[in-house]
Write an enzyme that holds these catalytic residues in place. Structure first.
Site, PDB file in Angstrom:
ATOM      1  N   TRP A 196      -9.535   7.705  -7.687  1.00  0.00           N
ATOM      2  CA  TRP A 196     -10.844   7.818  -8.718  1.00  0.00           C
ATOM      3  C   TRP A 196     -10.576   7.238 -10.007  1.00  0.00           C
ATOM      4  O   TRP A 196     -11.567   6.839 -10.742  1.00  0.00           O
ATOM      5  CB  TRP A 196     -10.986   9.366  -8.858  1.00  0.00           C
ATOM      6  CG  TRP A 196     -11.851   9.639  -7.869  1.00  0.00           C
ATOM      7  CD1 TRP A 196     -11.575  10.356  -6.282  1.00  0.00           C
ATOM      8  CD2 TRP A 196     -13.202   9.653  -7.631  1.00  0.00           C
ATOM      9  NE1 TRP A 196     -12.556  10.522  -5.577  1.00  0.00           N
ATOM     10  CE2 TRP A 196     -14.082   9.874  -6.231  1.00  0.00           C
ATOM     11  CE3 TRP A 196     -14.140   9.071  -8.381  1.00  0.00           C
ATOM     12  CZ2 TRP A 196     -15.014   9.894  -6.042  1.00  0.00           C
ATOM     13  CZ3 TRP A 196     -15.626   9.074  -7.782  1.00  0.00           C
ATOM     14  CH2 TRP A 196     -15.778   9.614  -6.726  1.00  0.00           C
TER      15      TRP A 196
ATOM     16  N   TRP B 150     -20.254  11.480 -20.209  1.00  0.00           N
ATOM     17  CA  TRP B 150     -20.820  11.348 -18.921  1.00  0.00           C
ATOM     18  C   TRP B 150     -21.945  11.894 -18.562  1.00  0.00           C
ATOM     19  O   TRP B 150     -22.513  12.813 -19.655  1.00  0.00           O
ATOM     20  CB  TRP B 150     -19.774  12.097 -17.892  1.00  0.00           C
ATOM     21  CG  TRP B 150     -18.321  11.636 -17.606  1.00  0.00           C
ATOM     22  CD1 TRP B 150     -17.151  12.169 -18.386  1.00  0.00           C
ATOM     23  CD2 TRP B 150     -17.978  10.289 -17.297  1.00  0.00           C
ATOM     24  NE1 TRP B 150     -15.988  11.176 -18.111  1.00  0.00           N
ATOM     25  CE2 TRP B 150     -16.503  10.337 -17.472  1.00  0.00           C
ATOM     26  CE3 TRP B 150     -18.458   9.307 -16.283  1.00  0.00           C
ATOM     27  CZ2 TRP B 150     -15.744   9.204 -17.061  1.00  0.00           C
ATOM     28  CZ3 TRP B 150     -17.555   8.246 -15.861  1.00  0.00           C
ATOM     29  CH2 TRP B 150     -16.509   8.055 -16.165  1.00  0.00           C
TER      30      TRP B 150
ATOM     31  N   TRP C 219     -15.872  11.371 -13.089  1.00  0.00           N
ATOM     32  CA  TRP C 219     -15.103  11.159 -11.638  1.00  0.00           C
ATOM     33  C   TRP C 219     -14.572  12.300 -11.085  1.00  0.00           C
ATOM     34  O   TRP C 219     -14.426  12.600 -10.073  1.00  0.00           O
ATOM     35  CB  TRP C 219     -14.061  10.146 -12.131  1.00  0.00           C
ATOM     36  CG  TRP C 219     -13.006  10.543 -13.040  1.00  0.00           C
ATOM     37  CD1 TRP C 219     -13.022  10.234 -14.630  1.00  0.00           C
ATOM     38  CD2 TRP C 219     -11.671  11.450 -12.933  1.00  0.00           C
ATOM     39  NE1 TRP C 219     -12.014  10.910 -15.109  1.00  0.00           N
ATOM     40  CE2 TRP C 219     -11.182  11.404 -14.230  1.00  0.00           C
ATOM     41  CE3 TRP C 219     -11.422  12.209 -11.889  1.00  0.00           C
ATOM     42  CZ2 TRP C 219     -10.041  12.315 -14.417  1.00  0.00           C
ATOM     43  CZ3 TRP C 219      -9.983  12.664 -12.154  1.00  0.00           C
ATOM     44  CH2 TRP C 219      -9.405  12.928 -13.324  1.00  0.00           C
TER      45      TRP C 219
ATOM     46  N   ASN D 205     -11.042   2.531   2.984  1.00  0.00           N
ATOM     47  CA  ASN D 205     -10.563   2.268   1.295  1.00  0.00           C
ATOM     48  C   ASN D 205     -11.528   1.197   0.445  1.00  0.00           C
ATOM     49  O   ASN D 205     -11.751   1.814  -0.326  1.00  0.00           O
ATOM     50  CB  ASN D 205      -9.046   1.518   1.333  1.00  0.00           C
ATOM     51  CG  ASN D 205      -8.826   1.262   0.227  1.00  0.00           C
ATOM     52  OD1 ASN D 205      -8.458   2.448  -0.858  1.00  0.00           O
ATOM     53  ND2 ASN D 205      -8.429   0.055  -0.490  1.00  0.00           N
TER      54      ASN D 205
ATOM     55  N   GLU E  94       0.841  -1.316   0.020  1.00  0.00           N
ATOM     56  CA  GLU E  94       0.025  -0.021  -0.066  1.00  0.00           C
ATOM     57  C   GLU E  94       0.908   1.174  -0.014  1.00  0.00           C
ATOM     58  O   GLU E  94       0.566   2.143  -0.562  1.00  0.00           O
ATOM     59  CB  GLU E  94      -1.207   0.061   1.354  1.00  0.00           C
ATOM     60  CG  GLU E  94      -1.892  -1.231   1.050  1.00  0.00           C
ATOM     61  CD  GLU E  94      -2.798  -1.333   0.054  1.00  0.00           C
ATOM     62  OE1 GLU E  94      -3.280  -0.186  -0.736  1.00  0.00           O
ATOM     63  OE2 GLU E  94      -3.049  -2.385  -0.384  1.00  0.00           O
TER      64      GLU E  94
ATOM     65  N   TRP F 264       1.565   1.889  -3.588  1.00  0.00           N
ATOM     66  CA  TRP F 264       0.624   2.458  -4.149  1.00  0.00           C
ATOM     67  C   TRP F 264       0.743   4.200  -4.066  1.00  0.00           C
ATOM     68  O   TRP F 264       0.678   4.839  -5.049  1.00  0.00           O
ATOM     69  CB  TRP F 264      -0.697   2.053  -3.701  1.00  0.00           C
ATOM     70  CG  TRP F 264      -1.206   0.714  -4.338  1.00  0.00           C
ATOM     71  CD1 TRP F 264      -1.571  -0.309  -3.687  1.00  0.00           C
ATOM     72  CD2 TRP F 264      -1.787   0.577  -5.720  1.00  0.00           C
ATOM     73  NE1 TRP F 264      -2.036  -1.208  -4.668  1.00  0.00           N
ATOM     74  CE2 TRP F 264      -2.254  -0.573  -5.696  1.00  0.00           C
ATOM     75  CE3 TRP F 264      -1.832   1.456  -6.689  1.00  0.00           C
ATOM     76  CZ2 TRP F 264      -3.041  -1.099  -7.032  1.00  0.00           C
ATOM     77  CZ3 TRP F 264      -2.476   1.062  -8.009  1.00  0.00           C
ATOM     78  CH2 TRP F 264      -3.026  -0.207  -7.973  1.00  0.00           C
TER      79      TRP F 264
HETATM   80  C1  LIG Z   1     -11.150   6.705  -4.843  1.00  0.00           C
HETATM   81  C2  LIG Z   1     -10.028   6.894  -3.815  1.00  0.00           C
HETATM   82  C3  LIG Z   1      -9.533   7.996  -3.264  1.00  0.00           C
HETATM   83  C4  LIG Z   1      -8.557   7.879  -2.170  1.00  0.00           C
HETATM   84  N1  LIG Z   1      -8.179   9.058  -1.823  1.00  0.00           N
HETATM   85  C5  LIG Z   1      -7.015   9.071  -0.987  1.00  0.00           C
HETATM   86  C6  LIG Z   1      -6.403  10.152  -0.495  1.00  0.00           C
HETATM   87  O1  LIG Z   1      -6.938  11.431  -0.746  1.00  0.00           O
HETATM   88  N2  LIG Z   1      -5.374  10.208   0.268  1.00  0.00           N
HETATM   89  C7  LIG Z   1      -4.922   8.989   0.818  1.00  0.00           C
HETATM   90  O2  LIG Z   1      -3.933   8.885   1.553  1.00  0.00           O
HETATM   91  N3  LIG Z   1      -5.297   7.851   0.517  1.00  0.00           N
HETATM   92  C8  LIG Z   1      -6.437   7.743  -0.600  1.00  0.00           C
HETATM   93  N4  LIG Z   1      -6.958   6.620  -0.827  1.00  0.00           N
HETATM   94  C9  LIG Z   1      -6.245   5.452  -0.535  1.00  0.00           C
HETATM   95  C10 LIG Z   1      -6.824   4.761   0.444  1.00  0.00           C
HETATM   96  O3  LIG Z   1      -8.015   4.534   0.579  1.00  0.00           O
HETATM   97  C11 LIG Z   1      -6.357   5.619   1.862  1.00  0.00           C
HETATM   98  O4  LIG Z   1      -4.819   5.596   1.898  1.00  0.00           O
HETATM   99  C12 LIG Z   1      -6.599   4.224   3.044  1.00  0.00           C
HETATM  100  O5  LIG Z   1      -7.880   4.237   3.319  1.00  0.00           O
HETATM  101  C13 LIG Z   1      -6.219   5.249   4.249  1.00  0.00           C
HETATM  102  O6  LIG Z   1      -6.329   4.416   5.602  1.00  0.00           O
HETATM  103  P1  LIG Z   1      -5.229   4.114   6.242  1.00  0.00           P
HETATM  104  O7  LIG Z   1      -4.277   4.943   6.600  1.00  0.00           O
HETATM  105  O8  LIG Z   1      -5.993   3.096   7.484  1.00  0.00           O
HETATM  106  O9  LIG Z   1      -4.521   2.784   5.055  1.00  0.00           O
HETATM  107  P2  LIG Z   1      -3.706   1.500   5.230  1.00  0.00           P
HETATM  108  O10 LIG Z   1      -4.522   0.677   4.726  1.00  0.00           O
HETATM  109  O11 LIG Z   1      -3.288   1.378   6.584  1.00  0.00           O
HETATM  110  O12 LIG Z   1      -2.488   1.859   4.437  1.00  0.00           O
HETATM  111  C14 LIG Z   1      -1.227   2.370   4.798  1.00  0.00           C
HETATM  112  C15 LIG Z   1      -0.992   3.821   3.988  1.00  0.00           C
HETATM  113  O13 LIG Z   1      -0.794   3.453   2.583  1.00  0.00           O
HETATM  114  C16 LIG Z   1      -1.222   4.592   1.724  1.00  0.00           C
HETATM  115  N5  LIG Z   1      -2.224   4.025   0.948  1.00  0.00           N
HETATM  116  C17 LIG Z   1      -2.981   2.861   1.131  1.00  0.00           C
HETATM  117  N6  LIG Z   1      -3.774   2.662   0.079  1.00  0.00           N
HETATM  118  C18 LIG Z   1      -3.369   3.349  -0.958  1.00  0.00           C
HETATM  119  C19 LIG Z   1      -3.906   3.723  -2.256  1.00  0.00           C
HETATM  120  N7  LIG Z   1      -4.718   3.022  -2.779  1.00  0.00           N
HETATM  121  N8  LIG Z   1      -3.303   4.481  -2.966  1.00  0.00           N
HETATM  122  C20 LIG Z   1      -2.331   5.689  -2.383  1.00  0.00           C
HETATM  123  N9  LIG Z   1      -1.850   5.281  -1.102  1.00  0.00           N
HETATM  124  C21 LIG Z   1      -2.479   4.274  -0.549  1.00  0.00           C
HETATM  125  C22 LIG Z   1      -1.873   5.503   2.632  1.00  0.00           C
HETATM  126  O14 LIG Z   1      -0.810   6.557   2.839  1.00  0.00           O
HETATM  127  C23 LIG Z   1      -2.097   4.808   3.863  1.00  0.00           C
HETATM  128  O15 LIG Z   1      -2.114   5.461   4.861  1.00  0.00           O
HETATM  129  C24 LIG Z   1      -8.007   6.653  -1.845  1.00  0.00           C
HETATM  130  C25 LIG Z   1      -8.523   5.658  -2.434  1.00  0.00           C
HETATM  131  C26 LIG Z   1      -9.376   5.463  -3.325  1.00  0.00           C
HETATM  132  C27 LIG Z   1      -9.901   4.268  -3.682  1.00  0.00           C
END
Ligand SMILES: Cc1cc2nc3c(=O)[nH]c(=O)nc-3n(C[C@H](O)[C@H](O)[C@H](O)COP(=O)(O)OP(=O)(O)OC[C@H]3O[C@@H](n4cnc5c(N)ncnc54)[C@H](O)[C@@H]3O)c2cc1C
Length: 465
Positions: free
Chosen positions: A381, A305, A358, A340, A274, A277
């Site tokens: 998105w 759209w 989107w 997420n 993650e 990502w």
């Molecule tokens: C439509 C959409 C919009 C999102 N917008 C954001 C946003 O604005 N900011 C954001 O930080 N994350 C975003 N995410 C990714 C993800 O949903 C969140 O990072 C995550 O839910 C944060 O919770 P956590 O810290 O408990 O994540 P954990 O699951 O513990 O992940 C650890 C860290 O990894 C990073 N991460 C995890 N998943 C992703 C991912 N898919 N893409 C990029 N980084 C990721 C984050 O920094 C997160 O804190 C988005 C995902 C989607 C599908």
């Protein structure tokens, strides 16, 4: 003479690359380090972060940063306005020899930094800090940026990553410099009614420690379960740099070593993926800045759209009639965070079931997410919309009922956020419209999923053909 450190999205006093370089530089010459923050009026206007829970969280983080600096004999110098004018102004006022800052990779930040560079020339030093691997450090064999996640991650995984720097930072009292005070919580640009997570380095480190002490080992199983607190909740801390990414990564590496078996090791590895990502989407934004305004795949620019303000509003308000979608949307505006899996379900619903552009959803998320990050949000998105870097995008259309049954089997998440459905029996919790007498306060579905799916497939097919 003095040395400036300009804080942006690195609001911490541990393992901070530019701050460490600035302090070392100042120490060698016996100069004072001046910590600076600019309340950027362009970022805080109503169309961007102004008035969002994220701005309120940032304000709290600034208070915490200033408090810690004061405890160490310094304080934060803060001014509001355009950084391209303010930074050179503080340089002149304080007699600064150099300015240090950590790189920020968004198009806006790069434009801002170019303007500051134009004013300061080689007195402005930018360092890589926010990512484990900077955009220039990774490329395909053809020397082009990766545009697909899986091969990116494979290469990213094997590149050696810097360990955190554990040296303590020492500060000294500042000369007289004009500074505004940190805005009041009643300032409309920073006001919120939400119960925000604590915005401090200590809270960030504690959140990491709590996650590494246990939940990370079950992350692979729990991360998709909507009602389980199975993820780290580190996103706001990483967003504003209250936590160093190197510290987070090093902690995960320790967990990898401590994991007792394959399943737990795999969970830790999934969490590290993650972080990859996060880096991938930042690199995509850096190399392909057009994604901030348009489709990564430009062939989708002709996609038709639907302009449907009523449906968009129902989605924003959590009134679509699909319980899991509405639960996610209400979690967002009631807490400033969304799970997420719920982000994936709600974004698929907007773009595939409602066929709404989107970019409307992306804006709404940026208005409400405390962790709102241009790269991750845009990447997420475009992944859901099928216009992004993903290889097989357009026929991925989430069925909101199937998703709901799989990731919230007994409806705990739904009942928590959609309180009108609290007493609905579990067999109807995902499809309350099938009840003889559904709760009157909850709307029927605003769209038929099967029909919407066909409509979307047809719209995407026109582009493919
Ligand atoms: C439509 C959409 C919009 C999102 N917008 C954001 C946003 O604005 N900011 C954001 O930080 N994350 C975003 N995410 C990714 C993800 O949903 C969140 O990072 C995550 O839910 C944060 O919770 P956590 O810290 O408990 O994540 P954990 O699951 O513990 O992940 C650890 C860290 O990894 C990073 N991460 C995890 N998943 C992703 C991912 N898919 N893409 C990029 N980084 C990721 C984050 O920094 C997160 O804190 C988005 C995902 C989607 C599908």
């Amino acid at each position: 003479m003095t040395v400036l450190h300009w804080f942006r999205r690195d609001l911490r006093l541990t393992d901070n690359r530019a701050l460490a370089a600035a302090l070392t530089d100042a120490k060698q010459t016996g100069e004072t380090l001046i910590p600076v923050f600019v309340l950027d009026s362009a970022l805080l206007d109503a169309n961007r972060a102004g008035g969002t829970p994220r701005a309120a969280f940032m304000r709290n983080a600034l208070i915490s940063l200033d408090t810690t600096l004061r405890a160490r004999g310094s304080h934060l110098v803060m001014q509001a306005g355009d950084p391209a004018q303010i930074i050179p102004h503080i340089v002149a006022e304080s007699g600064a020899r150099v300015v240090y800052a950590n790189r920020d990779y968004s198009p806006y930040a790069r434009h801002r930094d170019a303007a500051v560079q134009a004013a300061l020339g080689n007195r402005f030093h930018l360092l890589d800090d926010a990512l484990l691997i900077a955009p220039e450090q990774i490329a395909t064999q053809n020397d082009t940026p990766y545009t697909v996640y899986t091969p990116f991650k494979k290469t990213w995984w094997d590149i050696p990553k810097a360990a955190p720097d554990e040296q303590p930072y020492a500060f000294s009292p500042l000369p007289e410099i004009a500074s505004d005070s940190i805005p009041d919580a009643s300032d409309p640009r920073f006001a919120t009614t939400l119960d925000l997570p604590e915005a401090s380095e200590t809270a960030a480190q504690q959140t990491l420690a709590d996650f590494i002490a246990g939940p990370i080992f079950n992350y692979g199983v729990h991360r998709d379960q909507l009602a389980v607190a199975g993820t780290s909740r580190l996103s706001p801390y990483l967003r504003f740099g209250l936590l160093s990414i190197r510290v987070a990564y090093a902690a995960a590496q320790q967990a990898l070593k401590a994991a007792p078996d394959d399943a737990t090791r795999q969970s830790v590895a999934t969490w590290i993926s993650e972080l990859a990502w996060r880096e991938f989407y930042t690199h995509i934004m850096f190399h392909f800045p057009h994604v901030m305004h348009g489709n990564f795949r430009r062939e989708y620019d002709d996609l038709q759209w639907h302009d449907d303000p009523a449906a968009l509003n129902a989605w924003k308000m959590g009134q679509t009639g699909y319980p899991v979608v509405d639960a996610g949307m209400r979690q967002l505006w009631q807490t400033g965070w969304m799970h997420n899996r719920a982000r994936m379900i709600t974004t698929s619903f907007l773009t595939k079931d409602l066929l709404i552009d989107w970019r409307a959803g992306e804006r709404h998320f940026m208005q409400h997410l405390i962790d709102g990050d241009p790269a991750a949000n845009n990447g997420g998105w475009q992944w859901s919309a099928g216009t992004g870097t993903d290889a097989q995008p357009y026929f991925r259309i989430f069925n909101p009922v199937t998703q709901s049954k799989k990731f919230d089997p007994d409806g705990t998440y739904i009942r928590r956020w959609v309180t009108e459905l609290r007493n609905v029996p579990t067999r109807f919790i995902h499809t309350p419209w099938q009840m003889d007498a559904p709760p009157a306060a909850y709307p029927p579905p605003i769209v038929n999923h099967a029909a919407a799916r066909e409509r979307t497939l047809a719209a995407f097919k026109i582009i493919k053909d």
